[in-house]
Enzyme design. Structure first.
Site, short mmCIF file in Angstrom:
data_model
loop_
_atom_site.label_atom_id
_atom_site.label_comp_id
_atom_site.label_asym_id
_atom_site.label_seq_id
_atom_site.Cartn_x
_atom_site.Cartn_y
_atom_site.Cartn_z
CG ASP A 1 -2.01 0.74 1.22
OD1 ASP A 1 -2.48 1.11 0.27
OD2 ASP A 1 -2.58 1.13 2.02
CG ASN B 1 -7.38 1.02 -0.59
OD1 ASN B 1 -7.57 -0.16 -1.21
ND2 ASN B 1 -6.24 1.59 -0.90
CB ILE B 2 -11.48 -0.50 4.60
CG1 ILE B 2 -12.14 -0.72 3.43
CG2 ILE B 2 -11.95 -0.51 6.18
CD1 ILE B 2 -13.59 -1.28 3.25
P1 13P Z 1 -8.67 4.87 5.03
O1 13P Z 1 -8.17 5.70 6.89
O2 13P Z 1 -10.14 5.14 5.19
O3 13P Z 1 -9.41 2.79 6.06
O4 13P Z 1 -8.17 4.31 4.11
C1 13P Z 1 -7.49 3.21 4.01
C2 13P Z 1 -6.56 3.66 2.92
O5 13P Z 1 -6.51 4.25 1.46
C3 13P Z 1 -4.87 2.38 2.87
O6 13P Z 1 -4.55 3.03 1.02
O1 G3H Z 2 -3.40 4.97 3.07
C1 G3H Z 2 -2.72 4.61 4.67
C2 G3H Z 2 -3.03 3.24 5.90
O2 G3H Z 2 -4.21 3.42 6.20
C3 G3H Z 2 -1.56 3.08 5.73
O3 G3H Z 2 -1.49 3.90 7.34
O4 G3H Z 2 0.93 4.31 6.84
O5 G3H Z 2 -0.30 4.25 9.21
O6 G3H Z 2 0.49 1.60 8.17
P1 G3H Z 2 -0.15 3.80 7.99
ZN ZN Z 3 -4.53 5.14 1.00
#
Ligand code: 13P
Ligand code: G3H
Ligand code: ZN
Length: 309
Positions: free
Chosen positions: A82, A254-255
């Site tokens: 991600d 994405n969640i």
């Molecule tokens: P949220 O913060 O809305 O859960 O989004 C997660 C996300 O986009 C991870 O790439």
């Molecule tokens: O898009 C971001 C995701 O929620 C991941 O968050 O970088 O704090 O792990 P993080």
């Molecule tokens: Zn994201």
């Protein structure tokens, strides 16, 4: 069943008018809660790992946890990086067994984004790995962003064909008004479905990705606030908007924040009710159960990916 790419999942999701949930993972309880939920409702899954999660848990631990979940559930699971922000992190994840990576070049100019994304695509495709790119910037939550600045951040549909053709990406994340975290909208939630519509006209049969798609489910925010937390004004993307996006070209939703809220709400409640307990298994069991309940709800009532294996 080995770990899979998202290619087949997206093809079926596009045709079927539903979306695959991409859930962020960083520990065993989260992996188990998500995969046990998906198993019960027979849903394919994307488990995604951020750079921060990789730093927290280490690549090898997350990979082994996901491999264990695949063995345990026999589900088709895609392992995705991600928000990769460099060629190096994408390469490291590809070399380390991920089947999908995101290269997020959205902070760069159009030309620089294309150059970086294409470099990742060339490396990934040669190894059977798929790539998600991003065009446009997700909305910030700063108060001083005015409307025209906000408009400039949305994905420009006129750029998408050139971006996809020149980079060769397999899916594209676009900005239509969502943002990361638990405070997504200042007033009424609003998404630019007109931009999504225009993008999908220009990219027929092409999977679109929606980041920042947690609904910030009030039940979990209330659980946090009722047990010593303080999150006034927390607000997410309404579920009917996510269902609409899933019925259009959005194939990956994405969640992360919703998982965090469900887990934290449960742990806060547990300690409020059991102040003298100190065995992590006692408070992590209900936390894992809450994640499972949340993910089942998402799959069945929002994403529509149940019984799609
Ligand atoms: P949220 O913060 O809305 O859960 O989004 C997660 C996300 O986009 C991870 O790439
Ligand atoms: O898009 C971001 C995701 O929620 C991941 O968050 O970088 O704090 O792990 P993080
Ligand atoms: Zn994201």
């Amino acid at each position: 069943m080995p770990i899979v790419t998202s290619t087949e999942m997206f093809k079926k999701a596009y045709e079927g008018g539903y979306a695959i949930g991409a859930f962020n993972v960083n520990n065993m309880e989260i992996v188990q809660g998500i995969t046990e939920a998906a198993k019960e409702v027979n849903s394919p899954l994307i488990l995604q790992v951020s750079a921060g999660a990789r730093k927290y848990a280490k690549h090898v631990y997350l990979m082994k946890l996901i491999e264990a979940a695949v063995e345990d559930t026999n589900l088709p699971i895609c392992v995705h990086l991600d928000h990769g922000d460099s060629f190096e992190i994408c390469k490291s994840c590809i070399d380390g067994g991920f089947t999908s990576v995101m290269i997020d070049g959205s902070k760069y100019s159009f030309e620089e984004n294309i150059e970086l994304t294409k470099k990742v695509v060339d490396y990934a495709h040669a190894r059977g790995v798929v790539v998600e790119g991003e065009l446009g910037k997700l909305a910030g939550i700063e108060d001083d962003v005015n409307v025209s600045e906000e408009d400039a951040q949305f994905t420009n549909p006129a750029e998408v064909e050139e971006f996809v053709t020149r980079t060769g990406v397999d899916s594209l994340a676009i900005a239509i008004g969502t943002s990361h975290g638990a405070f997504k909208f200042k007033g009424e939630p609003r998404l630019r479905f007109d931009i999504l519509e225009e993008v999908s006209k220009r990219l027929p049969n092409f999977p679109i990705v929606l980041h920042g798609a947690s609904s910030v489910i009030p039940k979990y925010v209330e659980m946090i606030n009722a047990n010593g937390g303080n999150m006034p004004g927390a607000q997410g993307v309404p579920e009917d908007m996510l269902r609409k996006a899933a019925s259009m070209a959005v194939c990956k939703i994405n969640i992360d924040s919703d998982l965090r809220l469900a887990m934290t709400g449960s742990i806060r409640e547990y300690f409020n009710q059991n102040p003298a307990h100190f065995d992590p298994r006692q408070y992590l069991s209900p936390a894992r159960a809450n994640i499972k309940e949340l993910v089942k709800h998402k799959i069945v009532n929002v994403l529509g990916s149940d019984n799609k294996i």
